[in-house]
Design an enzyme around this catalytic site. Structure first.
Site, PDB file in Angstrom:
ATOM      1  N   LYS A  28       0.849  -1.202   0.000  1.00 48.47           N
ATOM      2  CA  LYS A  28       0.000   0.000   0.000  1.00 48.47           C
ATOM      3  C   LYS A  28       0.884   1.253   0.000  1.00 48.47           C
ATOM      4  CE  LYS A  28      -1.698   1.568   4.053  1.00 48.47           C
ATOM      5  NZ  LYS A  28      -1.355   2.968   4.374  1.00 48.47           N
ATOM      6  N   ASP A  66       4.892   0.836  11.958  1.00 48.89           N
ATOM      7  CA  ASP A  66       3.640   0.186  11.539  1.00 48.89           C
ATOM      8  C   ASP A  66       3.494  -1.212  12.119  1.00 48.89           C
ATOM      9  OD1 ASP A  66       3.600   1.623   8.186  1.00 48.89           O
ATOM     10  OD2 ASP A  66       3.185   2.452  10.170  1.00 48.89           O
ATOM     11  N   ASP A  82       4.992  20.142   7.508  1.00 49.14           N
ATOM     12  CA  ASP A  82       6.013  21.201   7.434  1.00 49.14           C
ATOM     13  C   ASP A  82       7.250  20.752   6.654  1.00 49.14           C
ATOM     14  OD1 ASP A  82       6.123  19.492   9.834  1.00 49.14           O
ATOM     15  OD2 ASP A  82       8.003  20.547  10.217  1.00 49.14           O
ATOM     16  N   LEU A  83       7.621  19.479   6.778  1.00 50.21           N
ATOM     17  CA  LEU A  83       8.819  18.998   6.066  1.00 50.21           C
ATOM     18  C   LEU A  83       8.566  18.942   4.553  1.00 50.21           C
ATOM     19  CD1 LEU A  83       9.799  16.172   8.577  1.00 50.21           C
ATOM     20  CD2 LEU A  83      10.909  18.403   8.306  1.00 50.21           C
TER      21      LEU A  83
HETATM   22  C1  EPZ Z   1       4.463   6.942   5.914  1.00 50.10           C
HETATM   23  O1  EPZ Z   1       3.725   7.988   6.494  1.00 50.10           O
HETATM   24  C2  EPZ Z   1       3.526   5.743   5.878  1.00 50.10           C
HETATM   25  N1  EPZ Z   1       2.350   6.053   5.054  1.00 50.10           N
HETATM   26  C3  EPZ Z   1       3.091   5.404   7.310  1.00 50.10           C
HETATM   27  O2  EPZ Z   1       2.262   4.251   7.251  1.00 50.10           O
HETATM   28  C4  EPZ Z   1       4.337   5.075   8.124  1.00 50.10           C
HETATM   29  O3  EPZ Z   1       3.965   4.803   9.460  1.00 50.10           O
HETATM   30  C5  EPZ Z   1       5.288   6.276   8.088  1.00 50.10           C
HETATM   31  O4  EPZ Z   1       5.611   6.600   6.710  1.00 50.10           O
HETATM   32  C6  EPZ Z   1       6.594   6.002   8.828  1.00 50.10           C
HETATM   33  O5  EPZ Z   1       7.220   4.884   8.275  1.00 50.10           O
HETATM   34  C7  EPZ Z   1       2.465   6.017   3.710  1.00 50.10           C
HETATM   35  O6  EPZ Z   1       3.524   5.762   3.170  1.00 50.10           O
HETATM   36  C8  EPZ Z   1       1.205   6.297   2.933  1.00 50.10           C
HETATM   37  P1  EPZ Z   1       6.617  10.361   7.943  1.00 50.10           P
HETATM   38  P2  EPZ Z   1       4.327   9.509   6.489  1.00 50.10           P
HETATM   39  O7  EPZ Z   1       6.466  11.601   7.136  1.00 50.10           O
HETATM   40  O8  EPZ Z   1       4.997   9.762   5.197  1.00 50.10           O
HETATM   41  C9  EPZ Z   1       6.446  13.618  11.344  1.00 50.10           C
HETATM   42  C10 EPZ Z   1       0.330   2.957   7.685  1.00 50.10           C
HETATM   43  O9  EPZ Z   1      -0.175   2.491   8.725  1.00 50.10           O
HETATM   44  N2  EPZ Z   1       6.370  14.586  10.230  1.00 50.10           N
HETATM   45  O10 EPZ Z   1       7.874   9.566   7.811  1.00 50.10           O
HETATM   46  O11 EPZ Z   1       3.250  10.422   6.920  1.00 50.10           O
HETATM   47  C11 EPZ Z   1       5.182  12.771  11.436  1.00 50.10           C
HETATM   48  O12 EPZ Z   1       4.169  13.458  12.156  1.00 50.10           O
HETATM   49  C12 EPZ Z   1       0.885   4.378   7.689  1.00 50.10           C
HETATM   50  O13 EPZ Z   1       0.424   2.347   6.593  1.00 50.10           O
HETATM   51  C13 EPZ Z   1       6.499  15.937  10.512  1.00 50.10           C
HETATM   52  O14 EPZ Z   1       6.683  16.317  11.662  1.00 50.10           O
HETATM   53  O15 EPZ Z   1       5.406   9.374   7.653  1.00 50.10           O
HETATM   54  C14 EPZ Z   1       5.663  11.549  12.156  1.00 50.10           C
HETATM   55  O16 EPZ Z   1       5.716  11.824  13.537  1.00 50.10           O
HETATM   56  C15 EPZ Z   1       0.744   5.056   9.043  1.00 50.10           C
HETATM   57  N3  EPZ Z   1       6.417  16.832   9.489  1.00 50.10           N
HETATM   58  C16 EPZ Z   1       7.093  11.376  11.614  1.00 50.10           C
HETATM   59  O17 EPZ Z   1       7.463  12.644  11.074  1.00 50.10           O
HETATM   60  C17 EPZ Z   1       6.226  16.436   8.190  1.00 50.10           C
HETATM   61  O18 EPZ Z   1       6.176  17.296   7.297  1.00 50.10           O
HETATM   62  C18 EPZ Z   1       7.194  10.325  10.499  1.00 50.10           C
HETATM   63  O19 EPZ Z   1       6.325  10.726   9.483  1.00 50.10           O
HETATM   64  C19 EPZ Z   1       6.078  15.052   7.925  1.00 50.10           C
HETATM   65  C20 EPZ Z   1       6.164  14.139   8.959  1.00 50.10           C
END
Ligand code: EPZ
Length: 406
Positions: free
Chosen positions: A22, A303, A124-125
């Site tokens: 996914k 996850d 934000d990132l």
């Molecule tokens: C991806 O989410 C996955 N989703 C998530 O899977 C997965 O848990 C996550 O990566 C970590 O591996 C998809 O790929 C669709 P991140 P993503 O940006 O991209 C913070 C599932 O169950 N952050 O690496 O949103 C964020 O809040 C889902 O399949 C910021 O602060 O993950 C989190 O605490 C859940 N600012 C951390 O970074 C930003 O701009 C990791 O988020 C972006 C993220």
């Protein structure tokens, strides 16, 4: 799916084939609009989140055809740079389209994607990465308006290796003349898969899977036929289900390389794991407690934290699970305690006192991976467990999980 009735105490034996991931398919669907030609994704899972993403692409003017396990996206009619508000709120992954719409139209308007159960999910990132490419990003009234007329290749640094932000900026950079270097990027297998898909479309990207990705801009991309990587989280969830039921299973098509941290942790609990060309075999049952900390890849995957909490309930002793990636990803704990689990959570650390018998009861799914974990818990609870899932969390991320486990 509104409610599942699960009768505990049965061993899992047999084999399952995992679907395409996914979390690889969703960004790859966003990447498919970087060209005017059709892209065909083989082995695409039939998931609600994939259907939502397809609906968004349709409202942007794409034609989508699905059949015989494949999804074909024809972006020839792509004619809108504004994301539909209602749909974008339904699925966070719509934010991935920001980079690809900017790459095509040099402008984009998207709505602030909602947070979800597991956290605020800020972007934000993502926006910082696009600004470093020269995009003028204005946040007003819940909308994000991007003006990419002055976008140019350059360097982008991420404060945190965000998966989505890495994918978004890779897609924004792929058609920018010149070299773009992204540093402190996420290293997940899904990032490598996106790089491989984009290169199959004619892009020139290297470094995915390491801390630095380099994008040599190209004039245009062409369509492709591509099979995304197997779903490591689906595979991991099935392995956990076998580990708590004294099972003996083969998870066909699973890639052990993508699951090193999980396989290492499961082996610590005492189960037997064998990597074969066909997939991953697991037999035996989890008995020894463990400690884990969720981290960006290749660290232990967040996850898989909820399913491993259920494995910890099976182990005789105290296990410790430290969730460092999301701020609110222990909502399955209160549901597990309703079944008799002895778990305490303090400062994002769950202390699980395993080995106590669980008794069936009525519980609910609080988010996608927690819902899957509750299914696993019902499989080791005595009697019948009713798992309520009114929001349909489980089918957002797992195709036919109840049928597979049956
Ligand atoms: C991806 O989410 C996955 N989703 C998530 O899977 C997965 O848990 C996550 O990566 C970590 O591996 C998809 O790929 C669709 P991140 P993503 O940006 O991209 C913070 C599932 O169950 N952050 O690496 O949103 C964020 O809040 C889902 O399949 C910021 O602060 O993950 C989190 O605490 C859940 N600012 C951390 O970074 C930003 O701009 C990791 O988020 C972006 C993220």
């Amino acid at each position: 799916m509104n409610a599942l009735r699960i009768h505990g105490g049965r061993r899992l034996t047999g084999e399952w084939r995992v679907h395409s991931a996914k979390n690889a398919v969703l960004p790859i669907m966003a990447a498919s609009i970087l060209t005017g030609e059709a892209t065909r994704l083989e082995g695409c899972p039939e998931l609600v989140d994939v259907a939502y993403m397809a609906d968004i692409l349709r409202t942007l003017g794409c034609r989508i055809h699905s059949g015989d396990g494949a999804l074909t996206i024809d972006p020839q009619g792509l004619n809108r740079h504004e994301m539909p508000d209602a749909l974008a709120k339904k699925i966070r992954s719509s934010i991935f389209l920001l980079g690809s719409i900017l790459a095509r139209f040099r402008k984009a308007t998207v709505t602030f994607p909602g947070g979800c159960e597991i956290g605020l999910r800020p972007i934000d990132l993502h926006l910082s990465g696009l600004r470093q490419l020269g995009v003028d990003v204005r946040e007003e009234g819940g909308l994000i308006r991007c003006d990419g007329r002055h976008m140019r290749a350059g360097t982008v640094h991420f404060d945190y290796p965000s998966v989505g932000a890495t994918e978004n900026v890779m897609m924004a950079a792929v058609l920018l003349k010149g070299r773009t270097v992204l540093s402190n990027v996420a290293r997940e297998p899904e990032i490598v898969d996106l790089q491989n898909l984009l290169n199959a479309m004619g892009a020139r990207i290297s470094g995915a899977g390491t801390h630095t990705v380099t994008v040599e801009g190209v004039e245009r991309l062409h369509g492709a036929i591509y099979r995304p990587i197997p779903d490591r989280v689906e595979a991991g969830t099935l392995l956990c289900a076998a580990a708590i039921t004294e099972g003996s299973v083969l998870v066909r098509g699973a890639c052990a390389e993508h699951l090193r941290s999980l396989l290492f942790k499961l082996a610590e609990t005492g189960v037997g794991i064998r990597e074969t060309p066909a997939g991953i075999r697991l037999s035996g049952t989890a008995v020894s407690p463990f400690e884990l900390r969720t981290l960006a890849y290749p660290g232990f995957p967040t996850d898989m934290q909820a399913p491993m909490t259920v494995v910890a309930l099976k182990c005789h002793g105290t296990s410790l699970l430290n969730e460092t990636v999301f701020e609110n990803r222990f909502m399955h704990v209160s549901e597990l305690c309703r079944l008799g689990g002895h778990i305490r959570v303090e400062n994002n650390v769950a202390l699980v006192e395993g080995g106590h018998p669980l008794c069936g009861g009525v519980v609910r799914s609080t988010d996608l991976r927690a819902g899957a974990a509750m299914m696993l818990a019902g499989m080791i609870a005595a009697g019948e467990t009713v798992l309520q899932d009114p929001a349909g969390h489980i089918e957002r991320g797992y195709q036919d999980l109840p049928q597979k486990l049956r």
